[in-house]
Write an enzyme that holds these catalytic residues in place. Structure first.
Site, PDB file in Angstrom:
ATOM      1  N   TYR A  20       8.118   8.054   1.791  1.00  0.00           N
ATOM      2  CA  TYR A  20       7.973   7.346   3.070  1.00  0.00           C
ATOM      3  C   TYR A  20       9.221   7.502   3.954  1.00  0.00           C
ATOM      4  CZ  TYR A  20       3.471   4.974   2.261  1.00  0.00           C
ATOM      5  OH  TYR A  20       2.135   4.675   2.089  1.00  0.00           O
ATOM      6  N   ASN A  32      -2.409  -2.447   1.262  1.00  0.00           N
ATOM      7  CA  ASN A  32      -3.662  -2.075   1.931  1.00  0.00           C
ATOM      8  C   ASN A  32      -4.427  -0.980   1.186  1.00  0.00           C
ATOM      9  OD1 ASN A  32      -1.998   0.022   2.598  1.00  0.00           O
ATOM     10  ND2 ASN A  32      -2.088  -0.270   4.817  1.00  0.00           N
ATOM     11  N   GLU A  38       3.054  16.242   1.783  1.00  0.00           N
ATOM     12  CA  GLU A  38       2.759  15.186   0.804  1.00  0.00           C
ATOM     13  C   GLU A  38       2.109  15.755  -0.455  1.00  0.00           C
ATOM     14  OE1 GLU A  38       2.294  11.747   4.239  1.00  0.00           O
ATOM     15  OE2 GLU A  38       0.525  12.306   3.076  1.00  0.00           O
ATOM     16  N   HIS A  59      -3.536   5.177   0.869  1.00  0.00           N
ATOM     17  CA  HIS A  59      -2.800   6.005   1.837  1.00  0.00           C
ATOM     18  C   HIS A  59      -3.584   7.282   2.067  1.00  0.00           C
ATOM     19  CE1 HIS A  59       0.212   8.624   3.644  1.00  0.00           C
ATOM     20  NE2 HIS A  59      -0.154   9.525   2.754  1.00  0.00           N
ATOM     21  N   LYS A  80      -3.173   2.778  -3.955  1.00  0.00           N
ATOM     22  CA  LYS A  80      -1.892   2.067  -4.042  1.00  0.00           C
ATOM     23  C   LYS A  80      -1.895   1.013  -5.158  1.00  0.00           C
ATOM     24  CE  LYS A  80      -0.673   2.771   0.839  1.00  0.00           C
ATOM     25  NZ  LYS A  80      -0.258   2.110   2.104  1.00  0.00           N
TER      26      LYS A  80
HETATM   27  P1  RTP Z   1      -0.395   5.146   5.157  1.00  0.00           P
HETATM   28  O1  RTP Z   1       0.730   5.986   5.716  1.00  0.00           O
HETATM   29  O2  RTP Z   1      -0.002   4.385   3.911  1.00  0.00           O
HETATM   30  O3  RTP Z   1      -1.649   5.936   4.972  1.00  0.00           O
HETATM   31  O4  RTP Z   1      -0.798   4.019   6.210  1.00  0.00           O
HETATM   32  P2  RTP Z   1      -0.925   4.137   7.779  1.00  0.00           P
HETATM   33  O5  RTP Z   1      -0.706   5.544   8.231  1.00  0.00           O
HETATM   34  O6  RTP Z   1      -2.202   3.466   8.148  1.00  0.00           O
HETATM   35  O7  RTP Z   1       0.276   3.211   8.247  1.00  0.00           O
HETATM   36  P3  RTP Z   1       1.811   3.584   8.532  1.00  0.00           P
HETATM   37  O8  RTP Z   1       2.141   3.098   9.903  1.00  0.00           O
HETATM   38  O9  RTP Z   1       2.089   5.026   8.206  1.00  0.00           O
HETATM   39  O10 RTP Z   1       2.564   2.646   7.513  1.00  0.00           O
HETATM   40  C1  RTP Z   1       2.733   3.043   6.165  1.00  0.00           C
HETATM   41  C2  RTP Z   1       2.478   1.863   5.269  1.00  0.00           C
HETATM   42  O11 RTP Z   1       3.523   0.895   5.448  1.00  0.00           O
HETATM   43  C3  RTP Z   1       2.985  -0.409   5.230  1.00  0.00           C
HETATM   44  N1  RTP Z   1       3.183  -1.198   6.433  1.00  0.00           N
HETATM   45  N2  RTP Z   1       3.663  -2.411   6.410  1.00  0.00           N
HETATM   46  N3  RTP Z   1       4.602  -4.965   7.162  1.00  0.00           N
HETATM   47  C4  RTP Z   1       4.179  -4.133   8.109  1.00  0.00           C
HETATM   48  O12 RTP Z   1       4.172  -4.415   9.296  1.00  0.00           O
HETATM   49  C5  RTP Z   1       3.710  -2.821   7.691  1.00  0.00           C
HETATM   50  N4  RTP Z   1       3.275  -1.875   8.498  1.00  0.00           N
HETATM   51  C6  RTP Z   1       2.942  -0.836   7.698  1.00  0.00           C
HETATM   52  C7  RTP Z   1       1.505  -0.238   4.898  1.00  0.00           C
HETATM   53  O13 RTP Z   1       1.365  -0.164   3.473  1.00  0.00           O
HETATM   54  C8  RTP Z   1       1.191   1.070   5.548  1.00  0.00           C
HETATM   55  O14 RTP Z   1       0.037   1.644   5.004  1.00  0.00           O
HETATM   56 MG    MG Z   2       0.990   6.702   7.651  1.00  0.00          MG
END
Ligand code: RTP
Ligand code: MG
Length: 140
Positions: free
Chosen positions: A51, A114, A128, A117, A11
């Site tokens: 997203y 973070n 994706e 992804h 990212k």
């Molecule tokens: P990713 O899809 O990016 O691999 O991450 P993930 O599955 O661990 O998390 P996900 O729930 O799918 O959330 C996608 C991305 O959104 C951002 N995020 N921001 N501000 C917040 O509360 C929040 N929660 C999620 C993060 O960049 C997350 O990786």
């Molecule tokens: Mg995710």
């Protein structure tokens, strides 16, 4: 067991801090192989499309702004159980909860920026990968 493919993004926060090589080293050291990779700079519309599953979440606008704030490195990773292995290597979404030795524990700035992804299931991995790569670009 069969070889699986997953989709990865380094990212903008990590690309900006020159961490592409260190993250690729962690990926390769884990035994996963990089089958395709390229550097891109997403438009807002591309980030919103990628997203779309999160479009009703409160963080959607901030997240898509962040994802198009600078270049990313998108990759296809390959290996046995690549999807779950890469999720494990990434660590928890919030770096405060990420385990020692994970990419997010080591590099993530906060829950949004973070660093990486990774796809969360075979269906999302396929969608994706196809969003960013054509078949000729993927060499397993
Ligand atoms: P990713 O899809 O990016 O691999 O991450 P993930 O599955 O661990 O998390 P996900 O729930 O799918 O959330 C996608 C991305 O959104 C951002 N995020 N921001 N501000 C917040 O509360 C929040 N929660 C999620 C993060 O960049 C997350 O990786
Ligand atoms: Mg995710």
């Amino acid at each position: 067991m069969t070889t699986e493919r997953t989709f990865s993004i380094v990212k903008p926060d990590a690309v900006e801090r020159n961490l592409i090589g260190k993250i690729f080293a962690m990926i390769e050291d884990s035994g996963l192989r990089i089958a395709a990779t390229k550097k891109i700079h997403m438009t807002k519309a591309q980030a919103e499309g990628f997203y779309a599953v999160h479009k009703d979440r409160p963080f959607f606008n901030d997240l898509t702004d962040y994802m198009c704030s600078g270049p990313c490195v998108v990759s296809v990773l390959e290996g046995e159980n690549a999807i779950s292995r890469y999720r494990e290597l990434m660590g928890a979404t919030n770096p405060e909860n990420a385990a020692e030795g994970t990419i997010r524990k080591r590099f993530a700035k906060n829950i949004e920026a973070n660093s990486v992804h990774g796809s969360d299931a075979p269906e999302t991995a396929a969608t994706e990968i196809a969003y960013f790569f054509n078949q000729l670009e993927i060499v397993g």
